[in-house]
Design a protein around this motif. Structure first.
Motif, mmCIF file in Angstrom:
data_model
loop_
_atom_site.group_PDB
_atom_site.id
_atom_site.type_symbol
_atom_site.label_atom_id
_atom_site.label_comp_id
_atom_site.label_asym_id
_atom_site.label_seq_id
_atom_site.Cartn_x
_atom_site.Cartn_y
_atom_site.Cartn_z
ATOM 1 N N LEU A 11 24.432 45.882 39.848
ATOM 2 C CA LEU A 11 24.648 44.484 39.458
ATOM 3 C C LEU A 11 25.723 43.874 40.362
ATOM 4 N N PRO A 12 25.320 43.269 41.474
ATOM 5 C CA PRO A 12 26.322 42.747 42.398
ATOM 6 C C PRO A 12 27.206 41.666 41.782
ATOM 7 N N ASP A 13 26.689 40.865 40.860
ATOM 8 C CA ASP A 13 27.524 39.833 40.246
ATOM 9 C C ASP A 13 28.664 40.447 39.434
ATOM 10 N N SER A 14 28.420 41.591 38.814
ATOM 11 C CA SER A 14 29.490 42.274 38.085
ATOM 12 C C SER A 14 30.541 42.796 39.060
ATOM 13 N N ARG A 15 30.097 43.332 40.191
ATOM 14 C CA ARG A 15 31.042 43.806 41.209
ATOM 15 C C ARG A 15 31.877 42.642 41.757
ATOM 16 N N ILE A 16 31.236 41.514 42.013
ATOM 17 C CA ILE A 16 31.957 40.339 42.517
ATOM 18 C C ILE A 16 32.938 39.842 41.457
ATOM 19 N N GLY A 17 32.527 39.882 40.182
ATOM 20 C CA GLY A 17 33.440 39.513 39.101
ATOM 21 C C GLY A 17 34.659 40.413 39.070
ATOM 22 N N LEU A 18 34.444 41.724 39.227
ATOM 23 C CA LEU A 18 35.574 42.658 39.273
ATOM 24 C C LEU A 18 36.454 42.397 40.499
ATOM 25 N N ALA A 19 35.830 41.991 41.607
ATOM 26 C CA ALA A 19 36.605 41.644 42.803
ATOM 27 C C ALA A 19 37.477 40.419 42.545
ATOM 28 N N GLN A 20 36.933 39.440 41.842
ATOM 29 C CA GLN A 20 37.714 38.238 41.523
ATOM 30 C C GLN A 20 38.895 38.577 40.612
ATOM 31 N N ILE A 21 38.666 39.459 39.659
ATOM 32 C CA ILE A 21 39.749 39.886 38.769
ATOM 33 C C ILE A 21 40.838 40.595 39.572
ATOM 34 N N ALA A 22 40.424 41.517 40.448
ATOM 35 C CA ALA A 22 41.394 42.238 41.270
ATOM 36 C C ALA A 22 42.185 41.273 42.147
ATOM 37 N N ARG A 23 41.503 40.280 42.715
ATOM 38 C CA ARG A 23 42.185 39.296 43.560
ATOM 39 C C ARG A 23 43.208 38.502 42.768
ATOM 40 N N ARG A 24 42.827 38.088 41.564
ATOM 41 C CA ARG A 24 43.763 37.331 40.722
ATOM 42 C C ARG A 24 44.992 38.161 40.363
ATOM 43 N N ARG A 25 44.815 39.460 40.291
ATOM 44 C CA ARG A 25 45.929 40.359 39.973
ATOM 45 C C ARG A 25 46.721 40.750 41.218
ATOM 46 N N GLY A 26 46.259 40.308 42.371
ATOM 47 C CA GLY A 26 46.958 40.624 43.610
ATOM 48 C C GLY A 26 46.578 41.957 44.225
ATOM 49 N N ASP A 27 45.542 42.600 43.723
ATOM 50 C CA ASP A 27 45.096 43.889 44.242
ATOM 51 C C ASP A 27 43.962 43.641 45.244
ATOM 52 N N TYR A 28 44.348 43.265 46.466
ATOM 53 C CA TYR A 28 43.374 42.871 47.470
ATOM 54 C C TYR A 28 42.551 44.043 47.993
ATOM 55 N N ASP A 29 43.126 45.243 47.995
ATOM 56 C CA ASP A 29 42.361 46.417 48.415
ATOM 57 C C ASP A 29 41.214 46.684 47.448
ATOM 58 N N LEU A 30 41.490 46.618 46.149
ATOM 59 C CA LEU A 30 40.431 46.824 45.160
ATOM 60 C C LEU A 30 39.414 45.694 45.230
ATOM 61 N N ALA A 31 39.867 44.479 45.447
ATOM 62 C CA ALA A 31 38.941 43.346 45.579
ATOM 63 C C ALA A 31 37.990 43.585 46.747
ATOM 64 N N ALA A 32 38.529 44.014 47.879
ATOM 65 C CA ALA A 32 37.696 44.276 49.055
ATOM 66 C C ALA A 32 36.715 45.418 48.789
ATOM 67 N N LEU A 33 37.166 46.455 48.096
ATOM 68 C CA LEU A 33 36.301 47.579 47.761
ATOM 69 C C LEU A 33 35.127 47.121 46.895
ATOM 70 N N GLN A 34 35.408 46.303 45.891
ATOM 71 C CA GLN A 34 34.341 45.825 45.012
ATOM 72 C C GLN A 34 33.339 44.956 45.773
ATOM 73 N N ILE A 35 33.836 44.147 46.702
ATOM 74 C CA ILE A 35 32.929 43.326 47.507
ATOM 75 C C ILE A 35 32.057 44.206 48.385
ATOM 76 N N ARG A 36 32.660 45.230 49.004
ATOM 77 C CA ARG A 36 31.869 46.157 49.822
ATOM 78 C C ARG A 36 30.806 46.847 48.971
ATOM 79 N N ARG A 37 31.167 47.253 47.770
ATOM 80 C CA ARG A 37 30.187 47.900 46.880
ATOM 81 C C ARG A 37 29.059 46.930 46.531
ATOM 82 N N ALA A 38 29.402 45.676 46.290
ATOM 83 C CA ALA A 38 28.380 44.677 45.957
ATOM 84 C C ALA A 38 27.424 44.465 47.133
#
Length: 94
Positions: free
Chosen positions: A56-83
């Motif tokens: 579910l790429p939209d769920s991965r992108i949602g998790l990336a947005q959450i990580a970005r809002r929390r300032g965890d850019y590495d996790l955000a990038a990882l979730q985008i790559r997974r999506a």
């Protein structure tokens, strides 16, 4: 929040109660929660959706947005790559 979201939220909740194993309903709930900045609830909904259907790429992108809002850019990038690396997307039948 628009009046449409006020109506959609309860409908998604009802659909989840009727069909709790639907990753699509959980993903929709997560998107609504994210839109309302309910990050913990949205993260939980996306995680539950992905536990049921890992493609579910939209769920991965949602998790990336959450990580970005929390300032965890590495996790955000990882979730985008997974999506972006997901194979065939599941089809959704309403």
């Amino acid at each position: 929040m628009t009046s449409a979201l006020l109506l959609i939220g309860p409908l998604v909740s009802i659909r989840i109660e009727l069909e709790p194993a639907s990753p699509f309903h959980l993903q929709t709930l997560g998107l609504l929660q994210l839109n309302q900045s309910l990050l913990i609830a949205a993260e939980r909904s996306f995680d539950r959706a992905l536990a049921l259907e890992s493609r579910l790429p939209d769920s991965r992108i949602g998790l990336a947005q959450i990580a970005r809002r929390r300032g965890d850019y590495d996790l955000a990038a990882l979730q985008i790559r997974r999506a972006l690396n997901l194979p065939d997307l599941p089809t959704h039948v309403a």
